[in-house]
Motif scaffolding. Structure first.
Motif, PDB file in Angstrom:
ATOM      1  N   LEU A 126      41.008  49.471  34.629  1.00  0.00           N
ATOM      2  CA  LEU A 126      40.189  48.370  35.213  1.00  0.00           C
ATOM      3  C   LEU A 126      40.401  47.377  34.693  1.00  0.00           C
ATOM      4  CD1 LEU A 126      36.953  50.336  36.800  1.00  0.00           C
ATOM      5  CD2 LEU A 126      39.027  49.435  38.049  1.00  0.00           C
ATOM      6  N   GLU A 147      43.472  45.559  35.331  1.00  0.00           N
ATOM      7  CA  GLU A 147      43.527  45.056  36.373  1.00  0.00           C
ATOM      8  C   GLU A 147      42.791  43.724  36.668  1.00  0.00           C
ATOM      9  OE1 GLU A 147      42.866  48.120  39.412  1.00  0.00           O
ATOM     10  OE2 GLU A 147      44.725  49.109  38.723  1.00  0.00           O
ATOM     11  N   ALA A 206      39.412  43.961  36.797  1.00  0.00           N
ATOM     12  CA  ALA A 206      38.488  44.173  37.787  1.00  0.00           C
ATOM     13  C   ALA A 206      37.070  44.266  36.949  1.00  0.00           C
ATOM     14  CB  ALA A 206      38.785  45.483  38.434  1.00  0.00           C
TER      15      ALA A 206
END
Length: 194
Positions: A94, A97, A99
């Protein structure tokens, strides 16, 4: 005329003669009880050794329970470590990314390190408890040996005939202090004379 086999019966322990079961001229079988010595000290040693054995066995039981608890805690720590590792791996993906924030990732990394350290500590605790188990086993073995030795000493307070024969002489009376090397009785084998 003499017996081919003559046995000089001596005491193996120090003690006052409390009972004499034979007199000169008596015929006795092998293992017949000839005399008894005061066995109070030997009985006290046996009781003390029995008590020490019970304490050692209880200690061994407690260590066995501690092993089970330590192993359970170690398994739990391994499970927590695996969960933290899985969470960290997810947080890594994550973060790549973008995120999640770096803060969330750092918390997952710290949780992983903490869980790993906890798992190592629990494994070391299991090793320590297993070492205590070996010590407890040795203590039980030592206590059993002490009980065996005390039981043997107590058995020496019962003077028995090593052979079947005739009591040729009795050198002790009730109340006399028997000691190692002191002849109490002389037995002759009736089967072979020369």
């Amino acid at each position: 005329v003499r017996s081919a086999t003559t046995s000089s019966i001596q005491s193996k322990v120090v003690g006052h003669v409390t009972v004499i079961h034979v007199k000169s001229g008596d015929l006795v079988e092998a293992s017949a009880l000839l005399a008894e010595l005061d066995s109070r000290d030997a009985a006290a040693q046996v009781k003390s050794a029995e008590s020490a054995l019970r304490v050692a066995e209880r200690s061994l039981d407690e260590v066995a329970q501690a092993i089970a608890a330590a192993q359970s805690a170690a398994q739990s720590a391994v499970a927590q470590r695996d969960l933290a590792k899985t969470t960290f791996d997810r947080q890594s993906k994550l973060l790549a990314e973008k995120a999640i924030s770096k803060q969330v990732f750092d918390e997952a990394e710290a949780a992983t390190k903490s869980a790993d350290a906890e798992a190592r500590m629990r494994a070391e605790m299991v090793s320590a408890v297993l070492a205590k188990h070996e010590q407890a086993n040795a203590a039980v073995a030592q206590a059993r040996a002490a009980l065996d030795a005390a039981s043997v000493t107590q058995s020496y307070t019962r003077v028995t005939a090593p052979i079947a024969g005739i009591v040729a002489s009795k050198s002790v009376d009730v109340g006399d202090l028997a000691s190692p090397g002191m002849t109490l009785f002389t037995l002759e084998d009736r089967q072979a004379y020369r």
